[in-house]
Design an enzyme around this catalytic site. Sequence first.
Site, mmCIF file in Angstrom:
data_model
loop_
_atom_site.group_PDB
_atom_site.id
_atom_site.type_symbol
_atom_site.label_atom_id
_atom_site.label_comp_id
_atom_site.label_asym_id
_atom_site.label_seq_id
_atom_site.Cartn_x
_atom_site.Cartn_y
_atom_site.Cartn_z
ATOM 1 N N ALA A 92 7.996 -14.777 -3.456
ATOM 2 C CA ALA A 92 9.334 -14.479 -3.031
ATOM 3 C C ALA A 92 9.453 -14.806 -1.498
ATOM 4 O O ALA A 92 8.491 -14.655 -0.879
ATOM 5 C CB ALA A 92 9.924 -13.198 -3.353
ATOM 6 N N GLY A 142 5.574 -13.811 -6.417
ATOM 7 C CA GLY A 142 6.652 -14.289 -7.262
ATOM 8 C C GLY A 142 6.094 -15.685 -7.756
ATOM 9 O O GLY A 142 6.476 -16.198 -8.833
ATOM 10 N N GLU A 189 1.741 -8.457 -3.784
ATOM 11 C CA GLU A 189 2.855 -7.306 -3.247
ATOM 12 C C GLU A 189 2.482 -6.120 -2.600
ATOM 13 O O GLU A 189 3.073 -5.405 -2.012
ATOM 14 C CB GLU A 189 3.817 -7.328 -4.414
ATOM 15 C CG GLU A 189 4.657 -8.494 -4.627
ATOM 16 C CD GLU A 189 4.034 -9.476 -5.745
ATOM 17 O OE1 GLU A 189 2.884 -9.442 -5.856
ATOM 18 O OE2 GLU A 189 4.527 -10.444 -6.244
ATOM 19 N N GLU A 231 4.194 -15.077 -10.643
ATOM 20 C CA GLU A 231 5.275 -14.642 -11.784
ATOM 21 C C GLU A 231 5.735 -15.990 -12.298
ATOM 22 O O GLU A 231 5.981 -15.945 -13.674
ATOM 23 C CB GLU A 231 6.169 -13.682 -11.212
ATOM 24 C CG GLU A 231 5.583 -12.254 -10.884
ATOM 25 C CD GLU A 231 6.266 -11.310 -10.018
ATOM 26 O OE1 GLU A 231 6.720 -11.596 -9.070
ATOM 27 O OE2 GLU A 231 6.626 -10.220 -10.820
HETATM 28 N N1 3HC Z 1 8.040 -15.497 2.629
HETATM 29 C C1 3HC Z 1 8.711 -15.956 3.830
HETATM 30 N N2 3HC Z 1 8.014 -16.440 4.725
HETATM 31 C C2 3HC Z 1 6.635 -16.567 4.579
HETATM 32 C C3 3HC Z 1 6.044 -16.039 3.130
HETATM 33 C C4 3HC Z 1 6.767 -15.613 2.343
HETATM 34 N N3 3HC Z 1 6.434 -15.182 1.018
HETATM 35 N N4 3HC Z 1 4.641 -16.517 3.223
HETATM 36 C C5 3HC Z 1 4.383 -16.909 4.453
HETATM 37 N N5 3HC Z 1 5.569 -16.948 5.365
HETATM 38 C C6 3HC Z 1 5.657 -17.541 6.486
HETATM 39 C C7 3HC Z 1 4.523 -16.990 7.636
HETATM 40 O O1 3HC Z 1 5.836 -15.791 8.111
HETATM 41 C C8 3HC Z 1 4.681 -17.949 8.623
HETATM 42 O O2 3HC Z 1 5.826 -18.324 9.290
HETATM 43 P P1 3HC Z 1 5.684 -18.540 10.885
HETATM 44 O O3 3HC Z 1 4.952 -19.740 10.904
HETATM 45 O O4 3HC Z 1 7.052 -18.631 11.225
HETATM 46 O O5 3HC Z 1 4.848 -17.591 11.573
HETATM 47 C C9 3HC Z 1 4.430 -19.178 7.891
HETATM 48 O O6 3HC Z 1 5.088 -18.979 6.272
HETATM 49 C C10 3HC Z 1 2.906 -19.555 7.367
HETATM 50 O O7 3HC Z 1 2.141 -18.394 6.970
HETATM 51 P P2 3HC Z 1 0.695 -18.112 7.364
HETATM 52 O O8 3HC Z 1 0.841 -18.365 8.846
HETATM 53 O O9 3HC Z 1 0.454 -16.634 6.761
HETATM 54 O O10 3HC Z 1 -0.127 -19.347 6.707
HETATM 55 P P3 3HC Z 1 -1.427 -19.102 6.224
HETATM 56 O O11 3HC Z 1 -1.742 -20.646 5.630
HETATM 57 O O12 3HC Z 1 -2.407 -18.672 7.174
HETATM 58 O O13 3HC Z 1 -1.281 -18.404 5.041
HETATM 59 C C11 3HC Z 1 -0.380 -17.735 2.658
HETATM 60 C C12 3HC Z 1 -0.605 -18.907 3.722
HETATM 61 C C13 3HC Z 1 -1.696 -17.204 2.205
HETATM 62 C C14 3HC Z 1 0.402 -18.069 1.537
HETATM 63 C C15 3HC Z 1 0.181 -16.380 3.565
HETATM 64 O O14 3HC Z 1 1.276 -16.926 4.242
HETATM 65 C C16 3HC Z 1 0.695 -15.208 2.755
HETATM 66 O O15 3HC Z 1 -0.093 -14.452 2.309
HETATM 67 N N6 3HC Z 1 1.802 -15.107 2.509
HETATM 68 C C17 3HC Z 1 2.286 -13.915 1.713
HETATM 69 C C18 3HC Z 1 2.194 -14.061 0.223
HETATM 70 C C19 3HC Z 1 2.991 -12.853 -0.393
HETATM 71 O O16 3HC Z 1 2.796 -11.689 0.036
HETATM 72 N N7 3HC Z 1 3.819 -13.248 -1.505
HETATM 73 C C20 3HC Z 1 4.232 -12.102 -2.138
HETATM 74 C C21 3HC Z 1 5.736 -12.143 -1.605
HETATM 75 S S1 3HC Z 1 6.547 -10.824 -2.153
HETATM 76 C C22 3HC Z 1 7.216 -11.180 -4.072
HETATM 77 O O17 3HC Z 1 6.790 -12.084 -4.273
HETATM 78 C C23 3HC Z 1 7.898 -10.290 -4.566
HETATM 79 C C24 3HC Z 1 8.121 -10.553 -5.980
HETATM 80 O O18 3HC Z 1 6.901 -10.041 -6.827
HETATM 81 C C25 3HC Z 1 9.463 -10.341 -6.525
#
Ligand code: 3HC
Length: 668
Positions: A64, A103, A126, A106
């Site tokens: 998400a 997400g 998450e 999912e």
């Molecule tokens: N939402 C918004 N922005 C995100 C994001 C997300 N889910 N994931 C990454 N970004 C952004 C980062 O903030 C970063 O922004 P910036 O360049 O402005 O600083 C940019 O994308 C690149 O991210 P990284 O520097 O972390 O890039 P990497 O290549 O090192 O890593 C990744 C990529 C493994 C995808 C890592 O970004 C990551 O772990 N992201 C989060 C994944 C996550 O937690 N997903 C679950 C979200 S909650 C959810 O899905 C709820 C649902 O169940 C309802």
Amino acid sequence: MTDSPITTEIHDGILVITSNNPPVNALGAAVRIGLDAGIKEAMSNDAVKAVVIRCDGRTFFAGADITEFTKPPVMPMLPEVVDTIEACTKPVIAAIHGTALGGGCEVTLGCHYRIAVPSAKIGTPEVKLGLLPGAGGTQRLPRTAGIETAVEMCAGGAPISAAKALEVGLIDKLAGEDTLLADALAFAQECIAKGPRPTRNLPVKGDPASIEAYAKANARKNRGFDAPAANIACVEAATRLPFDEGIAFERTEFTKLMFGTQSAAQRHIFFAERQAQKIDGIGPDVQPREIKRVGVIGAGTMGGGISMNFLSAGIPVTIVEMKQEALDKGTGIIRKNYEATAAKGRMKPEQVEAAMTALKPTLALEDLADCDLIIEAVFEQMEIKKDIFGKLDKIAKPGAILASNTSYLDIDEIAASTSRPQDVLGMHFFSPANVMKLLEVVRGAKTAPDALMTAMGLAKKIGKVAVVAGVCHGFIGNRMLMPRQVEANKLLMEGATPQQIDKVHVDFGMPMGPFQMADLAGVDIGWHRDPTRIENVRDALAAVGRWGQKTGKGYYDYDEKRNPTPSAETQKIIDEFAAKSNLPKREISDEEIVERTLYPMVNEGYLILEEGKAQRASDIDVVWIYGYGWPIYRGGPMFWGDLEGAKKIVAGLEKHGFAVAKTLKAKA
Ligand code: 3HC
């Protein structure tokens, strides 16, 4: 929808829905709207027999869009989109590359079939954001991957490989690394005959007993966190509730977490960590220097640990010591550490050999002449460091970065002992340096932007979270430790015990309190080594050999397994000093301990910002989370300070006679 990140295209009866939402294809509103429309298009077009959902760019949906969590909701929400995909009357296939996370995972579970490239990773991280998969993940994973994998993925947060996903049944097929679309299209043709396979209709697989076993095994690690237990409860609910009721349970738990402070804190750190990499005032015109070989001076605990970071990242290291014996001991420990990692299966024997071959031990400082970065990690004494930097100035090649691993000393003074202060900076690693994630990169008054940028970039490459700090005693982290220690010592004089003060810190969520930390690090660190000169409790403890865990006694007594118990001898020493201090001994409340040990840290953080020694408040939080074990669910001292409220903090500080930072006072 010309601006939509989602496009569709029909290939031989298969509707391919493609997302292009850089950088990580987060499932923001526009993506959700486009996916919903794509499925509706498939349903309404008789020519479409199956659907493939895929992403352009470096990854499948990485979750998400976290930036939307604090904004008003835009329909359709993700759970509805996943349901829409699942309800499609034509088979839907997820074609996965990169990281299908949260997400994103999912969405794949809403699809009826899944195919992935071998390098793909699938996970539900998450929990690391203080949340749980809130779009049906906790109910659909036990039906695809099985209960045991589901609970590990949801409550642990680590992604699994495509191979493991295939093994447990989370994906159906592996694609060729470079032929995902073609393989997904061929697979979709096969799926037409099979028809849709909604995950919600599948039975939950596996043994429910694995849930409790997981909870027990991870209880200690999850101490203080709300999200792991909620994730576990949701997976458990899947084992006993019908699908829709399980989803309703998941929704309630998700909402609780989403509006709690822990998730807010953990999401704050997610962005803070990424923000910390950005250096104010350095434009795109600045390019990093190339680092092909690193030199490390000192093969002790720090030097060895620092070297391992680079060796593990495939960067050759030249390590220098003064005596052969110390050099052999240091390199021996590096090898032993690597072999221990290999024994645990986390490294292959050939990787151990590759790392050791890339290590060049030497007794000659001159051998550092071909290094692009040289890190000094010797005894913490200004004169010694200046002498080394003076010598390096004559040896190092032009443009080499000269770094000190000092934890307190003035980088500008060290830089002044060279003719090239623009190439000098601090790289403050935390012990054990091969394990701890934090790196303070200290920017001297004359440090060149490209040198700073190189150190920050290199930090990322070796898996560290780096923060830029300015020159001041103790930089960000250790500077904030000082007021805490001063007050903790004063509290001892007024009637608190080490165990009471430590307990307040541990209950707060720290891995240990100030006195447990002193015992671990060594009570004798920084001691003047004169047993007749006793000016405080620490001197007195050091004088009688109470040096901490290493001598079996310090503030606490330790048994052979290093379990601590309160010490009568230490208490006697404290009482003697307390009697001399003429302060009345009184009951100290836990609240006072918080006000006098944690509030001054927040205050110091504000002073650090006022003096420009940290770029932003969130950097200070990153330092304390990754360097000192501040509980991530409290978001770091500055975030926590905001939660407590500036008014309360200022009142607490003033009550105890502290000088309050003016920017903190202005906020109250
Ligand atoms: N939402 C918004 N922005 C995100 C994001 C997300 N889910 N994931 C990454 N970004 C952004 C980062 O903030 C970063 O922004 P910036 O360049 O402005 O600083 C940019 O994308 C690149 O991210 P990284 O520097 O972390 O890039 P990497 O290549 O090192 O890593 C990744 C990529 C493994 C995808 C890592 O970004 C990551 O772990 N992201 C989060 C994944 C996550 O937690 N997903 C679950 C979200 S909650 C959810 O899905 C709820 C649902 O169940 C309802």
